[in-house]
Every structure is written in structure tokens, then in C-alpha cells.
Design an enzyme around this catalytic site. Structure first.
Site, PDB file in Angstrom:
ATOM      1  N   HIS A 232     -20.397  11.169 -81.301  1.00  0.00           N
ATOM      2  CA  HIS A 232     -19.336  10.629 -80.437  1.00  0.00           C
ATOM      3  C   HIS A 232     -19.084   9.141 -80.693  1.00  0.00           C
ATOM      4  O   HIS A 232     -17.963   8.659 -80.483  1.00  0.00           O
ATOM      5  CB  HIS A 232     -19.688  10.865 -78.973  1.00  0.00           C
ATOM      6  CG  HIS A 232     -19.572  12.302 -78.567  1.00  0.00           C
ATOM      7  ND1 HIS A 232     -18.363  12.888 -78.276  1.00  0.00           N
ATOM      8  CD2 HIS A 232     -20.511  13.276 -78.439  1.00  0.00           C
ATOM      9  CE1 HIS A 232     -18.551  14.165 -77.963  1.00  0.00           C
ATOM     10  NE2 HIS A 232     -19.845  14.429 -78.049  1.00  0.00           N
TER      11      HIS A 232
ATOM     12  N   GLU B 153      -8.022  12.889 -77.447  1.00  0.00           N
ATOM     13  CA  GLU B 153      -7.581  12.368 -78.750  1.00  0.00           C
ATOM     14  C   GLU B 153      -6.061  12.418 -78.888  1.00  0.00           C
ATOM     15  O   GLU B 153      -5.520  12.268 -79.987  1.00  0.00           O
ATOM     16  CB  GLU B 153      -8.227  13.179 -79.888  1.00  0.00           C
ATOM     17  CG  GLU B 153      -7.810  14.627 -79.977  1.00  0.00           C
ATOM     18  CD  GLU B 153      -8.642  15.555 -79.095  1.00  0.00           C
ATOM     19  OE1 GLU B 153      -8.627  16.764 -79.347  1.00  0.00           O
ATOM     20  OE2 GLU B 153      -9.308  15.068 -78.163  1.00  0.00           O
TER      21      GLU B 153
END
Length: 326
Positions: free
Chosen positions: A216, A246
């Protein structure tokens, strides 16, 4: 507060009280005669002198110690108070004039001696002495200016935090709150001026897989890299926001369909070639993006044009990703 003595029994001079400075000798005699019988009280550190619950209009003159205006009487609040009152200064003059409770909380920052001047005596001094009335007007003018300055500062701080709350902390782009606030106005303006407006929905491809493979932390770096490319590829009049996860949204005011398509294709190509990190051991990861483009139609609102751009984004993904769809 404990009654200690009367003003005549103190060594404090009337002329050292700001409210009675620079008045003529005759007025000074009138003031002294009235003040001699006024009580002097002892306030302990933390004692509330004035607040919204205070009863009776009274002017408090600080003879020793310090008072402070604060939201509560904790030591830290009092020491950090922006408004403090020292020997010779007074509080409560507005309550004397309008006979209303104080809107501020004034407390003793340290042990203090206070001279109490009740409303009838204060009004008598105002009626009898032009110098006292003039000094009171000057004091009120100063207090109003100080209050206005504090208000302006609070407004500036409030605006700073409001703007801060409109920015996504990871990417530095605008956030969803900003989008919900600003997009309706941009669309209304486009309709009113009959100008074109383009919306691009951008989604990083297979981002979950990227996170799984590289972690991450590297995923965050990929998002930041994409956001930097987007920001650098837009005009000052364009806007970009993180829509969620995203997914990002780009708003292009005064932009035709053809020009918006050029922008979308350029962003797609630049993201395709961005380097996230270099490592001699691992293969260099890369990211791509799918983009959906829609332009504002007559009568469309924000939800409708976003839905159109989102549908175009879905088509780009269906066709293999890493491309722009209309």
C-alpha cells in the site's frame, strides 16, 4: 470574591486608572470623591469575574494582578488568552452602559485586587465629567477595533481550514467535498454562458493487484504520481479532484469535446510512461489508466454528466483499459 477594603484605603492613584487619565483637576476631585467609598475585592486565580450569568452592572478596575478573557478558567486557557487586563485597566464597561450580561468570560489569571464601581456611580461620573466620557468613548473604540481584528483573524483561520478541508491529504487534489460544493456552480455557469464543459473520469487500472504486489505504501506513491501528472497537464482554469479510491475526476471549463479528448489522450499517455520507483532487483512496476470523457449537454446537472463520464470510463475498461472512451 472577598471584600477587602475601600478604595480610599489603598495606595492606588485615581490618575493611574486608564479611564480617569488626563482629565482636569476639578473632574479628578469629583472622581476621587465618588471612588473613595467604592469597595475593593480580592479575586483568587481562576475566579470568574464576568460571564453570561453575572448579575448586576458593575465596572471592575484591576488594581493588582491580571485578568484574562478565555473560554474556560483552566490555567492553560488563561495563560494563552489573547486578551488580558493589567493594573489600571477595566472590564465590564459595556454591561454598565447597556445593563446586559457580559457576552465574554473574564476570569482572574492570578490573584487580583479589583475596584468595583457600580452603574449609578459610573453614570454619575459620565454625566459630571467630559473627560471621563471622552476616555470611555476612546476605550470603547479600542475594544471595537480589537474585536473586529479578532473577528477578521478568525475568519482568515476559518477560511484556511475550510480550504484545507477541501483538499485530499494524499494526492493534494481537491476532494469529494470540494467537488460536491463547486461542480454545481461550474455547471450553472456553463449553462448560463452557453459555454462548453468537459468531464473526464480517470481510474488507475488493476490498482488492487498493484497494491497486492507492491504494498500500500507503493500504491500511495502511484496515486501521488498520477495526481502530479494530472495537475501538471491541466490549465490554471481546469480542476482535478480525487473522486474516491484510485478514481479521479477532471473538470475542463470552456473546453470543446475535441479539445477535451486531446487532454484525456495526453494524460493517458503520460501515466502510461510514469516511473513509480526504480529497483535493480525487482522489475520496474508501472501503472496505466482508463479514462471516460463526457461533455455537458443542455439541461444536464452534475449527477448526469458524471454518470455519462462514468459510463464512458466503463467502456474504456471493457475495451481493454489503458485508453480513452467517449
Amino acid at each position: 470574591m472577598e471584600h477587602l477594603k475601600h478604595f480610599r484605603d489603598t495606595d492606588f492613584k485615581v490618575s493611574d486608572i486608564q479611564l480617569f487619565k488626563n482629565i482636569n483637576k476639578d473632574d479628578l476631585i469629583i472622581v476621587k470623591n465618588k471612588l473613595d467609598s467604592c469597595p475593593v475585592v480580592q479575586a483568587k486565580s481562576g475566579d470568574i469575574i464576568l460571564d453570561s450569568q453575572s448579575s448586576g452592572a458593575c465596572l471592575y478596575v484591576v488594581l493588582s494582578g491580571i485578568l484574562a478573557q478565555a473560554s474556560n478558567t483552566s490555567r492553560r486557557q488563561l495563560e494563552n488568552a489573547s486578551t488580558q487586563y493589567f493594573a489600571g485597566e477595566c472590564v465590564g464597561e459595556i454591561s454598565v452602559l447597556d445593563e446586559e450580561a457580559s457576552t465574554a468570560t473574564i476570569a482572574a489569571m492570578t490573584d487580583a485586587e479589583l475596584l468595583l464601581i457600580d452603574a449609578p456611580i459610573m453614570w454619575h461620573l459620565i454625566d459630571e465629567s467630559n473627560g471621563v466620557a471622552r476616555n470611555l468613548l476612546q476605550l470603547l473604540s479600542f475594544r471595537i477595533r480589537a474585536a473586529n481584528a479578532q473577528l477578521r483573524n478568525r475568519q482568515k483561520v476559518g477560511e484556511f481550514y475550510r480550504q484545507l478541508s477541501m483538499v485530499d491529504g494524499l494526492t493534494g487534489l481537491h476532494n469529494r467535498s470540494w467537488l460536491n460544493t463547486q461542480l454545481p456552480g461550474l455547471i450553472d455557469n456553463a449553462h448560463a454562458t452557453q459555454t462548453e464543459l468537459g468531464i473526464i473520469m480517470l481510474d488507475l487500472d488493476h490498482f488492487k493487484k498493484f497494491n497486492d504486489n507492491y504494498g500500500h505504501v507503493m500504491g500511495d506513491e502511484a496515486l501521488q504520481a498520477a495526481a502530479k501528472i494530472i495537475s501538471s497537464g491541466l490549465r490554471p482554469s481546469d480542476f482535478a479532484a480525487r473522486y474516491g479510491g484510485e478514481e479521479m475526476i477532471i473538470i475542463l471549463p470552456n473546453t470543446s469535446r475535441e479539445s477535451a479528448l486531446v487532454v484525456a489522450e495526453r494524460l493517458c499517455d503520460r501515466i502510461r510512461h510514469v516511473e513509480i520507483f526504480k529497483n535493480d532487483i525487482k522489475a520496474l512496476p508501472h501503472i496505466t489508466a482508463s479514462l471516460g470523457l463526457a461533455t455537458l449537454c443542455s439541461g444536464q446537472d452534475g449527477l448526469a454528466i458524471i454518470a455519462a463520464a462514468d459510463a464512458a470510463l466503463y467502456r474504456a475498461k471493457e475495451r481493454g483499459r489503458d485508453q480513452v472512451a467517449l
